[in-house]
Design a protein around this motif. Structure first.
Motif, PDB file in Angstrom:
ATOM      1  N   SER A   1     -34.181   0.225  11.418  1.00 35.26           N
ATOM      2  CA  SER A   1     -33.409   0.757  12.547  1.00 35.26           C
ATOM      3  C   SER A   1     -33.103  -0.320  13.573  1.00 35.26           C
ATOM      4  O   SER A   1     -32.011  -0.349  14.159  1.00 35.26           O
TER       5      SER A   1
ATOM      6  N   HIS B   1     -32.018   3.903  19.949  1.00 32.92           N
ATOM      7  CA  HIS B   1     -31.851   4.128  18.509  1.00 32.92           C
ATOM      8  C   HIS B   1     -33.138   3.632  17.847  1.00 32.92           C
ATOM      9  O   HIS B   1     -33.219   2.487  17.412  1.00 32.92           O
TER      10      HIS B   1
ATOM     11  N   SER C   1     -36.841   4.310  15.442  1.00 32.76           N
ATOM     12  CA  SER C   1     -37.701   5.051  14.533  1.00 32.76           C
ATOM     13  C   SER C   1     -39.108   4.979  15.114  1.00 32.76           C
ATOM     14  O   SER C   1     -39.717   3.905  15.173  1.00 32.76           O
TER      15      SER C   1
ATOM     16  N   ARG D   1     -27.477  -1.555   4.706  1.00 35.73           N
ATOM     17  CA  ARG D   1     -28.181  -0.274   4.580  1.00 35.73           C
ATOM     18  C   ARG D   1     -28.949  -0.170   3.269  1.00 35.73           C
ATOM     19  O   ARG D   1     -30.103   0.267   3.237  1.00 35.73           O
TER      20      ARG D   1
ATOM     21  N   HIS E   1     -29.221  -1.684  14.537  1.00 36.74           N
ATOM     22  CA  HIS E   1     -28.634  -1.604  15.884  1.00 36.74           C
ATOM     23  C   HIS E   1     -28.147  -2.973  16.344  1.00 36.74           C
ATOM     24  O   HIS E   1     -27.126  -3.074  17.052  1.00 36.74           O
TER      25      HIS E   1
ATOM     26  N   HIS F   1     -37.297  -1.993  20.900  1.00 30.67           N
ATOM     27  CA  HIS F   1     -36.333  -0.950  21.235  1.00 30.67           C
ATOM     28  C   HIS F   1     -36.046  -0.918  22.737  1.00 30.67           C
ATOM     29  O   HIS F   1     -34.927  -0.613  23.155  1.00 30.67           O
TER      30      HIS F   1
END
Length: 479
Positions: free
Chosen positions: A84, A443, A445, A27, A88, A348
Motif C-alpha cells: 500500500s 491510504h 493497511s 500491483r 501511494h 503513512h
C-alpha cells in the motif's frame, strides 16, 4: 544437499526474485511479493516441527531458529505494508514505474541474503551474505533518485563497505587461527568445526580477530561511533526499507557478532568479549539518547532510537549470563516488532502530511486519529513503559546488571530515562496540540501495524512457556 525446509528458506526468495524481476506492473508484483514472503515465513515455522540436517554450508540450531522466524515474520508484514505504501508513492508521482521495476525483486534478494547469513555454517559464506544484503539495501535506499537519497545511499555504501572490510579481515584471522588445528581448506571455515576445536586456537590471533569483527559487524549493527550511515539511510530511503533496516538487518549483523562471541568464550586463553561489547553498547545507548533531543526529522528520530536500543541489546549480551542473555533476546524481539510498527505508522503519516519534518506534523490525533494514536502506542512501547514487552526486557537487563555491576546499571538506566524524555518531547509535538502542516487522506493497511503492537502488548503480560523455554536454552548457549 537435500531439499528440505532449510534449503527452501533460500530457494523461495531466490526464485521469487528472478520471477519478479521479469514481471511488469506494480500491483501484480506487489501481491506476489507478499505471497513469497508468506511462504518463507511458513517455511520458517516448519523448522520447529521438522529438523533439517545441517551440513558444511547450512546450519540450523536453537540460536538461528529465533532469528529466522523473527526475520521472516517481519519481512512478511513489511511486504504487506510496502504494497500500500509504495502504491501511494506511485500515485502521487514521487516514484516512477521505471525506478520500481526491480523493487520487489530486490526485496526478495534482501530476504535471500539475510536468510543465507542466518543459516550459513561457513563464516565466509555468512560474510558474503551480509555484504549482499548491504549492497541490496544501498540500491533500495537510493531509489527516490533525489540528491539527498543518492547521498545517503553513497554514505551507506562507503561506511558499510569499510565495516564489512574490517569484518572480512577478522574472518580471515579466524581462518588463520583455525588452520594449524583443523587444517587448511573449507573445514577451517565451518562453524561446527570451529566450535569443536576453539580451545586449541592461537589466542592472540583470536583476540585481534574479535576486535576487527566487533568494529566491522558493529558498523552494521549501528553502534556508535560507527553509526553515521544509519540516520541518513532511514530518512531518505523508502519507509519499508527503514522498517527492514531497524527490524531485521541490524539483527543479522548482531547474529554474526554473537556467533564469534560464542567462539571466543570457548577459548580460555582469549580475551573476554563481554567488556568490549558492554562498552560499545553503553556508549551507543547514552549517545543516541542525547541525540534524540536534536532531531527535526521524524524518521531520523527513530533511527537514533534504533541505535539506542541496539546499544542496550549489545550491552545485555556483553554482560552475559542466563538472565542478561534472555533479556537481550527478548529485547531484540520486542524492538524488531515495535520499531517496524512505528515505521509503518510514520510512513503513512509522512504520506498524508507530505513531509517528515516534526514541526509540520502537529495534531495527528485530531486529523488522523488512527495513525496518531497508533504512533502514540508505538512510542509508549519503544520508550519501555509498562506493561508492554520492552518494559519487561529493559527491567531484566537493568536488574541483572545491578546485581553484578551497580554503576553500569545506573548509567544504563540513565540512558533509558534520557531517551524516554526525548521521545516523549517529540511525541507531544507530533501527536497533540493544534493541527499543523498540510493534510491528505490516509491510504494505509493497518493490519501489520496492529499485529505488531498487539504482539508487543501481549508479551508484556504473558509469554508462552514454549517461547520462554526456547529463549532460556539459547541464553545458556550464549554463555
Amino acid at each position: 544437499m537435500t531439499f528440505d525446509a532449510l534449503t527452501a528458506l533460500l530457494v523461495i526468495p531466490a526464485v521469487s526474485a528472478a520471477v519478479l524481476a521479469i514481471l511488469p506492473g506494480y500491483r501484480l508484483t506487489a501481491r506476489l511479493n507478499v505471497v513469497a514472503a508468506l511462504l518463507t515465513f511458513l517455511t520458517s515455522l516448519s523448522l520447529f516441527v521438522v529438523q533439517p540436517t545441517s551440513g558444511d554450508y547450512l546450519l540450523l540450531d536453537d540460536l538461528n531458529k529465533i532469528f529466522i522466524v523473527l526475520t521472516t515474520f517481519v519481512a512478511f508484514t513489511t511486504s504487506m505494508f510496502s504494497a500500500s505504501y509504495i502504491g501511494h508513492e506511485i500515485e502521487i508521482g514521487r516514484l516512477t514505474p521505471n525506478f520500481l521495476r526491480f523493487y520487489h525483486a530486490m526485496y526478495q534478494v534482501l530476504m535471500f541474503a539475510m536468510n543465507l547469513a542466518l543459516t550459513a555454517n561457513n563464516i565466509g559464506l555468512m560474510w558474503v551474505a551480509i555484504e549482499m544484503a548491504t549492497l541490496t539495501t544501498v540500491l533500495m535506499v537510493g531509489i527516490y533518485r533525489t540528491h539527498e537519497a543518492l547521498e545517503a545511499a553513497w554514505k551507506y555504501f562507503i561506511l558499510g563497505s569499510v565495516g564489512i572490510a574490517l569484518a572480512l579481515f577478522g574472518t580471515i584471522l579466524i581462518y588463520m587461527a583455525a588452520g594449524p588445528v583443523i587444517g587448511e581448506g573449507l573445514g577451517a571455515m565451518v562453524w561446527t568445526n570451529l566450535v569443536q576445536h576453539a580451545a586449541k586456537f592461537d589466542a592472540p590471533l583470536l583476540n585481534v580477530a574479535f576486535v576487527f569483527l566487533l568494529l566491522g559487524y558493529g558498523t552494521k549493527v549501528g553502534l556508535a561511533p560507527l553509526h553515521a550511515w544509519l540516520p541518513d539511510a532511514h530518512a531518505e530511503g523508502p519507509t519499508p526499507i527503514s522498517a527492514v533496516l531497524s527490524g531485521l538487518l541490524l539483527n543479522v549483523a548482531l547474529y554474526a557478532l554473537l556467533r564469534f562471541k560464542m567462539l571466543l568464550a570457548l577459548a580460555p586463553a582469549a580475551i573476554a568479549p563481554g567488556p568490549l561489547m558492554v562498552t560499545m553498547g553503553l556508549i551507543s545507548c547514552l549517545f543516541a539518547a542525547f541525540m534524540l533531543y536534536r532531531r527535526r526529522d521524524i524518521k531520523r528520530l527513530f533511527a537514533y532510537s534504533s541505535i539506542e536500543h541496539m546499544g542496550i541489546i549489545v550491552f545485555a549480551f556483553g554482560m552475559g549470563g542466563p538472565l542478561a542473555n534472555f533479556a537481550g533476546l527478548l529485547h531484540m524481539t520486542m524492538h524488531s516488532l515495535t520499531k517496524s510498527a512505528i515505521f509503518y505508522a510514520v510512513g503513512h503519516i509522512a504520506q498524508v502530511k507530505g513531509t517528515q519534518k516534526i514541526a509540520d506534523l502537529g495534531g495527528l490525533t485530531v486529523t488522523h486519529p488512527v495513525l496518531g494514536w497508533s504512533l502514540v502506542a508505538g512510542v509508549v512501547a519503544i520508550a519501555g513503559l509498562p506493561p508492554l514487552g520492552i518494559f519487561m526486557s529493559e527491567f531484566l537487563v537493568v536488574s541483572s546488571t545491578f546485581a553484578r555491576e551497580p554503576v553500569l546499571a545506573v548509567l544504563l538506566g540513565l540512558g533509558i530515562l534520557i531517551a524516554l524524555g526525548g521521545l516523549f518531547l517529540r511525541l507531544s509535538q507530533v501527536a497533540f496540540g493544534a493541527p499543523r502542516g498540510p493534510t491528505g487522506p490516509a491510504h494505509a493497511s493497518y493490519v501489520p501495524l496492529f499485529a505488531h503492537l498487539g504482539i508487543v502488548a501481549c508479551a508484556g503480560i504473558y509469554l508462552p512457556p514454549a517461547l520462554v523455554s526456547g529463549f532460556e536454552n539459547v541464553a545458556r548457549l550464549l554463555g
